[in-house]
Design an enzyme around this catalytic site. Structure first.
Site, mmCIF file in Angstrom:
data_model
loop_
_atom_site.group_PDB
_atom_site.id
_atom_site.type_symbol
_atom_site.label_atom_id
_atom_site.label_comp_id
_atom_site.label_asym_id
_atom_site.label_seq_id
_atom_site.Cartn_x
_atom_site.Cartn_y
_atom_site.Cartn_z
ATOM 1 N N ARG A 56 0.828 -1.218 0.000
ATOM 2 C CA ARG A 56 0.000 0.000 0.000
ATOM 3 C C ARG A 56 0.858 1.263 0.000
ATOM 4 O O ARG A 56 0.415 2.328 -0.399
ATOM 5 C CB ARG A 56 -0.976 -0.016 1.184
ATOM 6 C CG ARG A 56 -1.927 1.141 1.207
ATOM 7 C CD ARG A 56 -3.261 0.862 1.952
ATOM 8 N NE ARG A 56 -3.187 -0.178 2.944
ATOM 9 C CZ ARG A 56 -2.817 0.010 4.226
ATOM 10 N NH1 ARG A 56 -2.496 1.205 4.657
ATOM 11 N NH2 ARG A 56 -2.788 -1.011 5.056
ATOM 12 N N TYR A 109 -14.986 18.057 -14.825
ATOM 13 C CA TYR A 109 -15.249 16.627 -14.863
ATOM 14 C C TYR A 109 -16.378 16.309 -13.864
ATOM 15 O O TYR A 109 -16.310 16.683 -12.688
ATOM 16 C CB TYR A 109 -13.963 15.881 -14.503
ATOM 17 C CG TYR A 109 -14.077 14.396 -14.712
ATOM 18 C CD1 TYR A 109 -14.160 13.867 -15.993
ATOM 19 C CD2 TYR A 109 -14.101 13.535 -13.637
ATOM 20 C CE1 TYR A 109 -14.272 12.508 -16.183
ATOM 21 C CE2 TYR A 109 -14.205 12.167 -13.822
ATOM 22 C CZ TYR A 109 -14.292 11.664 -15.103
ATOM 23 O OH TYR A 109 -14.403 10.315 -15.300
ATOM 24 N N ASP A 181 -6.418 20.153 -12.471
ATOM 25 C CA ASP A 181 -6.569 18.903 -13.206
ATOM 26 C C ASP A 181 -5.992 19.123 -14.605
ATOM 27 O O ASP A 181 -6.559 19.871 -15.406
ATOM 28 C CB ASP A 181 -8.065 18.523 -13.255
ATOM 29 C CG ASP A 181 -8.294 17.154 -13.882
ATOM 30 O OD1 ASP A 181 -7.481 16.725 -14.717
ATOM 31 O OD2 ASP A 181 -9.319 16.527 -13.546
ATOM 32 N N LYS A 206 -6.142 8.374 -19.088
ATOM 33 C CA LYS A 206 -6.343 9.038 -20.373
ATOM 34 C C LYS A 206 -5.009 9.095 -21.135
ATOM 35 O O LYS A 206 -4.452 8.066 -21.449
ATOM 36 C CB LYS A 206 -6.958 10.415 -20.138
ATOM 37 C CG LYS A 206 -8.102 10.423 -19.105
ATOM 38 C CD LYS A 206 -9.309 9.628 -19.531
ATOM 39 C CE LYS A 206 -10.287 9.357 -18.390
ATOM 40 N NZ LYS A 206 -10.733 10.509 -17.639
HETATM 41 C C1 LIG Z 1 -11.293 10.762 -16.394
HETATM 42 C C2 LIG Z 1 -11.068 12.034 -15.684
HETATM 43 C C3 LIG Z 1 -10.984 12.074 -14.282
HETATM 44 C C4 LIG Z 1 -11.178 10.855 -13.413
HETATM 45 O O1 LIG Z 1 -10.188 9.908 -13.643
HETATM 46 P P1 LIG Z 1 -10.406 8.305 -13.453
HETATM 47 O O2 LIG Z 1 -9.082 7.759 -13.835
HETATM 48 O O3 LIG Z 1 -11.529 7.904 -14.334
HETATM 49 O O4 LIG Z 1 -10.741 8.104 -12.009
HETATM 50 C C5 LIG Z 1 -10.730 13.308 -13.704
HETATM 51 N N1 LIG Z 1 -10.604 14.422 -14.433
HETATM 52 C C6 LIG Z 1 -10.693 14.421 -15.776
HETATM 53 C C7 LIG Z 1 -10.548 15.694 -16.531
HETATM 54 C C8 LIG Z 1 -10.927 13.234 -16.440
HETATM 55 O O5 LIG Z 1 -11.031 13.230 -17.785
#
Ligand SMILES: *Cc1c(COP(=O)(O)O)cnc(C)c1O
Length: 390
Positions: A56, A109, A181, A206
């Site tokens: 962890r 998001y 983000d 992504k």
């Molecule tokens: C997909 C996404 C998230 C969340 O990420 P996960 O890996 O699905 O938990 C957060 N912010 C943005 C802009 C995203 O495209």
């Protein structure tokens, strides 16, 4: 010697000498590591001495990914996690206490909005949503209890931008932490820490992973913050990235620069095609002159990325279009090598109340496209077929 930004993307995190010369960082499938002796065991267990002891709390494969993330974003320290939401949840819980206040974008998001509304608000955190394209709106929302200004740029799904330098100036004047983000832009196109943002979060699911075959997240920021996030919060929340997944993200990062060049070029070509099509009412892409913040994009981004949104007449026009595509896949998510298209109002943002959706610019005919790395002309031909069916 200072390398061009492409070079660290190929080599970041590598330390062959630490792995018997292996140039591909090995996958450490070990949940337990033995301590060398009692004193070092105590220090490693307390996070006071570097080392590994339990799955962890990290392993050498995860550490290699974290070193790569630091190099990419120009950050002091990084924490790799199981998902983007694990990264965002861990970041907020590290920074906030009940009674604190957060200012966040109206358009972002949807699951981040849900985290603030459905988890943090009932726990006593206050949230104000603002038009994040206006730095003055952030300033106006600040209270004595404000601890975080949250940014997402380009924002999901309409590609609105946040002026990082302006919002950082507002935050610094009040001693408030900024969190951004950076999933849509990636560190290839945009480096928030260089603009003074304190902490960057990513969904590595992504572009960083890049192949639609993993779920992962990342936090990059000051060493003291990342240490606190790892040892006080992540240790308890436990959103741990698997060693195999950490390795896949590392492998994805090796081709990030190459892929981003193609995403940037393809998305611009597709955006230009859509902008000239009679069935398309509007195209949102920061690289088009019709984007209200094109100058800001040119200032703070080195490429406009693979995401764009466009609008057709209404819900049924959007549905007819997507039902006549063969190359573009009807799928949520983004940042895959393949082109993905989705209908925000019925898919990603279906859980957001319609008034809030409309306030965030998510109309019924809005389609979001994650342009892939296929040949741009093939993507355009597929979209032309779909648009002809409207
Ligand atoms: C997909 C996404 C998230 C969340 O990420 P996960 O890996 O699905 O938990 C957060 N912010 C943005 C802009 C995203 O495209």
């Amino acid at each position: 010697m200072a390398y061009a930004r492409e070079t660290p993307m190929v080599h970041a995190g590598e330390d062959p000498a630490a792995h018997f010369g292996a140039l591909s960082t090995p996958i450490y499938d070990a949940a337990v590591f033995a301590f060398p002796d009692a004193a070092q065991g105590a220090a490693i267990h307390a996070g006071e001495q570097p080392g590994y002891f339990y799955g962890r709390m990290g392993n050498p494969t995860q550490a290699a990914l974290e070193a790569a993330l630091c190099a990419l974003e120009g950050g002091e320290a990084a924490l790799a996690l199981a998902s983007g939401m694990a990264a965002i949840t861990t970041t907020f819980l590290t920074l906030l206490r009940p009674g604190d206040h957060v200012v966040a974008p109206l358009a972002m998001y949807a699951t981040t909005t849900a985290l603030l509304d459905e988890v943090l608000t009932p726990w006593g955190v206050a949230v104000t949503y603002v038009d994040a394209t206006d730095p003055a709106a952030y300033a106006a929302a600040i209270r004595p209890t404000t601890k975080v200004l949250y940014l997402e740029s380009p924002a999901n799904p309409r590609l609105q931008l946040v002026d990082m330098a302006a919002v950082v100036a507002v935050a610094r004047a009040h001693g408030i932490t900024t969190v951004m983000d950076n999933t849509f832009a990636t560190p290839y196109n945009q480096q928030p820490l260089h603009w003074g943002v304190d902490i960057v979060v990513h969904s590595a699911t992504k572009y960083l992973g890049g192949h639609g075959d993993l779920t992962a997240g990342a936090i990059v920021g000051p060493a003291a913050f990342v240490h606190d996030a790892r040892w006080r919060i992540h240790k308890i929340l436990g959103g741990v990235i698997a060693p195999q997944t950490a390795w896949l993200v590392l492998r994805g990062i090796k081709t990030l620069a190459l892929r981003m060049v193609q995403y940037n070029a393809n998305a611009l070509a597709v955006a230009q095609f859509l902008a000239g099509h009679p069935q398309v009412q509007q195209v949102a892409y920061p690289g088009l002159p019709t984007h209200p913040q094109q100058a800001l994009a040119a200032r703070q981004m080195t490429g406009c990325g693979g995401m764009l949104a466009f609008e057709v007449a209404d819900l049924s026009a959007g549905q007819r279009l997507i039902d006549h595509l063969t190359l573009c896949q009807l799928a949520v998510s983004l940042g895959d090598v393949a082109t993905l298209i989705q209908h925000s109002a019925s898919m990603t943002h279906a859980a957001v109340p319609r008034e809030r959706r409309l306030a965030a610019g998510i109309t019924d005919g809005l389609l979001r496209l994650s342009v892939g790395i296929e040949d741009a002309n093939d993507i355009i031909a597929d979209l032309a077929t779909g648009l002809a069916a409207i």
